[in-house]
Scaffold this motif. Structure first.
Motif, short mmCIF file in Angstrom:
data_model
loop_
_atom_site.label_atom_id
_atom_site.label_comp_id
_atom_site.label_asym_id
_atom_site.label_seq_id
_atom_site.Cartn_x
_atom_site.Cartn_y
_atom_site.Cartn_z
N GLY A 25 -10.20 -7.69 -9.48
CA GLY A 25 -9.94 -6.81 -8.34
C GLY A 25 -8.50 -6.96 -7.84
N ILE A 27 -7.22 -8.11 -4.90
CA ILE A 27 -6.85 -9.39 -4.28
C ILE A 27 -7.21 -10.53 -5.22
N GLY A 28 -8.32 -10.37 -5.96
CA GLY A 28 -8.72 -11.42 -6.90
C GLY A 28 -7.64 -11.67 -7.94
N ALA A 99 -16.57 -7.86 -4.52
CA ALA A 99 -17.10 -6.91 -3.55
C ALA A 99 -17.47 -5.62 -4.27
N LEU A 134 -13.56 -13.95 0.70
CA LEU A 134 -12.78 -12.81 1.18
C LEU A 134 -13.75 -11.81 1.79
N PRO A 169 -9.40 -10.12 6.45
CA PRO A 169 -8.09 -9.48 6.56
C PRO A 169 -8.14 -8.08 7.16
N THR A 170 -6.98 -7.64 7.62
CA THR A 170 -6.83 -6.24 8.08
C THR A 170 -6.56 -5.38 6.84
N ALA A 171 -5.90 -4.25 7.00
CA ALA A 171 -5.81 -3.28 5.89
C ALA A 171 -4.88 -3.77 4.77
N LYS A 174 -2.80 -1.00 -0.52
CA LYS A 174 -3.31 0.10 -1.35
C LYS A 174 -4.06 1.13 -0.49
N1 LIG Z 1 -9.05 -2.18 1.18
C1 LIG Z 1 -8.76 -2.74 2.33
O1 LIG Z 1 -7.86 -2.30 3.06
C2 LIG Z 1 -9.53 -3.95 2.77
C3 LIG Z 1 -9.19 -4.53 3.99
C4 LIG Z 1 -9.85 -5.68 4.39
C5 LIG Z 1 -10.81 -6.25 3.58
N2 LIG Z 1 -11.14 -5.65 2.40
C6 LIG Z 1 -12.18 -6.31 1.59
O2 LIG Z 1 -11.56 -7.08 0.54
C7 LIG Z 1 -12.50 -7.28 -0.50
C8 LIG Z 1 -11.87 -7.18 -1.88
O3 LIG Z 1 -11.16 -6.01 -2.00
P1 LIG Z 1 -10.38 -5.60 -3.33
O4 LIG Z 1 -9.68 -4.35 -2.98
O5 LIG Z 1 -9.64 -6.74 -3.91
O6 LIG Z 1 -11.63 -5.28 -4.28
P2 LIG Z 1 -11.63 -4.49 -5.67
O7 LIG Z 1 -10.25 -4.27 -6.16
O8 LIG Z 1 -12.53 -3.32 -5.52
O9 LIG Z 1 -12.32 -5.58 -6.65
C9 LIG Z 1 -13.67 -5.92 -6.55
C10 LIG Z 1 -13.96 -7.07 -7.51
O10 LIG Z 1 -15.37 -7.37 -7.42
C11 LIG Z 1 -15.91 -7.30 -8.75
N3 LIG Z 1 -17.28 -6.79 -8.74
C12 LIG Z 1 -17.73 -5.64 -8.23
N4 LIG Z 1 -19.05 -5.51 -8.46
C13 LIG Z 1 -19.43 -6.62 -9.15
C14 LIG Z 1 -20.66 -7.07 -9.71
N5 LIG Z 1 -21.77 -6.34 -9.59
N6 LIG Z 1 -20.67 -8.25 -10.34
C15 LIG Z 1 -19.56 -9.00 -10.48
N7 LIG Z 1 -18.35 -8.61 -10.00
C16 LIG Z 1 -18.30 -7.44 -9.34
C17 LIG Z 1 -15.03 -6.31 -9.48
O11 LIG Z 1 -15.20 -6.52 -10.88
P3 LIG Z 1 -15.04 -5.31 -11.95
O12 LIG Z 1 -13.56 -5.27 -12.25
O13 LIG Z 1 -15.88 -5.75 -13.08
O14 LIG Z 1 -15.51 -4.06 -11.28
C18 LIG Z 1 -13.65 -6.72 -8.97
O15 LIG Z 1 -13.21 -7.87 -9.64
C19 LIG Z 1 -13.63 -6.31 -0.23
O16 LIG Z 1 -14.66 -7.09 0.31
C20 LIG Z 1 -13.10 -5.39 0.85
O17 LIG Z 1 -14.13 -4.94 1.69
C21 LIG Z 1 -10.51 -4.52 1.97
#
Ligand SMILES: NC(=O)c1ccc[n+]([C@@H]2O[C@H](COP(=O)([O-])OP(=O)(O)OC[C@H]3O[C@@H](n4cnc5c(N)ncnc54)[C@H](OP(=O)(O)O)[C@@H]3O)[C@@H](O)[C@H]2O)c1
Length: 342
Positions: A25, A27-28, A99, A134, A169-171, A174
Motif C-alpha cells: 500500500g 504508507i506500507g 486496510a 496505522l 493520521p490526517t489526510a 494522494k
Molecule cells: N487516504 C487518506 O488520506 C488517509 C488518511 C488517514 C488515514 N488513512 C488510513 O491509512 C490506512 C492505509 O492507507 P493506504 O492509503 O496506505 O492504503 P492502501 O494504499 O489502500 O493499501 C492497503 C494495503 O492493505 C492491503 N490489503 C487490503 N486488503 C487486504 C486483504 N484482504 N488481505 C491482506 N492485505 C490486504 C493491500 O494489499 P494489496 O496490495 O494486496 O491490495 C495494501 O497493501 C487506511 O487504514 C486508511 O484508512 C488514509
C-alpha cells in the motif's frame, strides 16, 4: 491489563525483526523502504495473487530492499500458519498498514477488523510484544462502517496486553492530489460549499512512515492513541485550489458543488441498494465522500464541539504545497486508489 512499559530502547534492545502488513500500500511501501534504510530486518506478508505470473514492479522493489523478505499467504489460512513459511517465525514487532482498498462495509470488516485481529492473534501466539497500527483520525467521529471496523480493532488491540501504538493520521497527499490534472487542463477546482467547511494538516507518505517507525522505539508513543498531521498550519480545500492556480499562474476558477447534490445521490443509491447490493456499496462510498466534504481531518474537541488545528500534532518536513510544485514540474502523481472522490 497493559504490558509493563519497556525500558528506554538501546541499540541492543530496539526491535530488530518486524512483520509488516500492507507493504504493497501507499504508507506500507514507504514504511518498508524506511525500515530497510534503518537496518531493520523485515518480513512483508503479502496476499497471494492467484493467476498472476511474476512480481509486480512494486513487489520487485520491495524484494530488493536490504534485509527484506517477502512472504505470500493469508493469516486466515490455518495451513499457512501451521505449515507455511510463518511456522516457527517470531518477530519483535508487527506494523500493520493493512486496510480495505474499497472501503465497502463488508471489506472493511473483513480487512480493517478481521484480518488485523488475525494478525494480532498470530502476534500473541508467536510471542511478539509490540504492535503498531496505522488507523485514521476520522475514527474519532465514527459515522461510516469502515470507521466502526477500525475502532473495533483498535479496542481489541488495546485489550491485547501487547505494547501498542495506534497512529491516527490526517489526510495523505494522494487524497489531496485528485484535482491537479483537471486544473492543469484548464478546468475549475471543485469545492464543496465555499471550500472552507473543512481543513486538514496533510502528511506525506515518508513523514508518516517515519512516525510509524518511530513508534517502535519512542516509549512516549507506547500505549497511546496518536493523532498526527504533517508540518505547518491546517489548510482548507479553498487554499489548496488557490495555491494550485498561483503555481500555474492562472486566474483562480472554482466550481461549487452543493452538499444537497451528494445527499440526493446517497438517498437514490440507498434506495436502489435495497434491490441491488452493489449499489448499497456505492451509497457507502458516496457517504464516505460526503463525510470528507464536511468533516475536518483534525483533532475533534468534544467539549468545544469543534475541530482544533492547534491540538493536532505536527510531524515531519514535507508539505503538500511542496509536493504540488514537484508534481507540476513533472514528478509522478501518486496512485489514488479505489475510493478517490475527485
Ligand atoms: N487516504 C487518506 O488520506 C488517509 C488518511 C488517514 C488515514 N488513512 C488510513 O491509512 C490506512 C492505509 O492507507 P493506504 O492509503 O496506505 O492504503 P492502501 O494504499 O489502500 O493499501 C492497503 C494495503 O492493505 C492491503 N490489503 C487490503 N486488503 C487486504 C486483504 N484482504 N488481505 C491482506 N492485505 C490486504 C493491500 O494489499 P494489496 O496490495 O494486496 O491490495 C495494501 O497493501 C487506511 O487504514 C486508511 O484508512 C488514509
Amino acid at each position: 491489563m497493559p504490558a509493563p512499559e519497556p525500558a528506554a530502547p538501546t541499540a541492543a534492545t530496539r526491535p530488530q525483526r518486524i512483520l509488516l502488513l500492507g507493504a504493497t500500500g501507499t504508507i506500507g511501501s514507504a514504511t518498508a523502504r524506511l525500515l530497510s534504510q534503518k537496518g531493520f530486518h523485515l518480513v512483508c506478508l503479502l496476499r497471494p495473487r492467484p493467476g498472476t505470473t511474476g512480481r509486480t514492479p512494486l513487489e520487485q522493489e520491495l524484494n530488493s530492499l536490504a534485509g527484506t523478505t517477502l512472504l505470500y499467504g493469508e493469516l486466515s489460512d490455518a495451513e499457512f500458519l501451521s505449515n507455511g513459511a510463518l511456522k516457527n517465525e517470531t518477530f519483535d514487532a508487527v506494523i500493520s498498514c493493512m486496510a480495505s482498498r474499497t472501503g465497502s462495509p463488508k471489506d472493511a470488516w473483513r480487512v480493517d477488523y478481521q484480518a488485523n485481529k488475525l494478525a494480532l492473534q498470530f502476534a500473541q501466539a508467536a510471542g511478539v510484544r509490540q504492535f503498531v497500527l496505522l488507523s485514521a483520525i476520522c475514527v474519532q467521529k465514527p459515522l461510516l462502517t469502515f470507521q466502526k471496523a477500525k475502532l473495533a480493532f483498535e479496542e481489541t488491540l488495546m485489550q491485547s496486553g501487547l505494547v501498542y501504538s495506534i497512529v491516527r493520521p490526517t489526510a495523505f497527499f494522494k487524497s489531496l492530489s485528485g484535482q491537479l490534472e483537471r486544473v492543469k487542463s484548464g478546468k475549475p477546482f471543485l469545492l464543496f460549499g465555499d471550500g472552507t467547511l473543512t481543513a486538514c494538516k496533510p502528511i506525506s507518505d515518508d513523514d508518516l512512515a517515519d512516525y510509524l517507525v518511530g513508534c517502535l522505539t519512542e516509549a512516549s508513543r507506547h500505549h497511546r492513541i496518536l493523532p498526527i498531521g504533517g508540518p505547518g498550519p491546517a489548510i482548507t480545500p479553498l487554499q489548496q485550489g488557490e495555491y494550485l492556480f498561483h503555481l500555474l499562474g492562472k486566474k483562480p476558477q472554482f466550481k461549487r458543488v452543493p452538499l444537497g447534490l451528494m445527499d440526493f445521490i446517497i438517498a437514490v443509491l440507498d434506495l436502489a441498494g435495497k434491490i441491488l447490493p452493489r449499489l448499497a456499496d456505492k451509497a457507502e462510498l458516496a457517504r464516505i465522500g460526503r463525510y470528507y466534504a464536511t468533516e475536518s481531518m483534525l483533532v475533534w474537541d468534544a467539549q468545544a464541539k469543534r475541530y482544533d488545528a492547534d491540538k493536532t500534532p505536527n510531524h515531519g518536513s514535507q508539505t503538500l504545497f511542496g509536493a504540488y510544485e514537484a508534481w507540476l514540474k513533472g514528478e509522478k502523481l501518486p496512485e489514488r486508489g479505489d475510493h478517490a472522490v475527485f
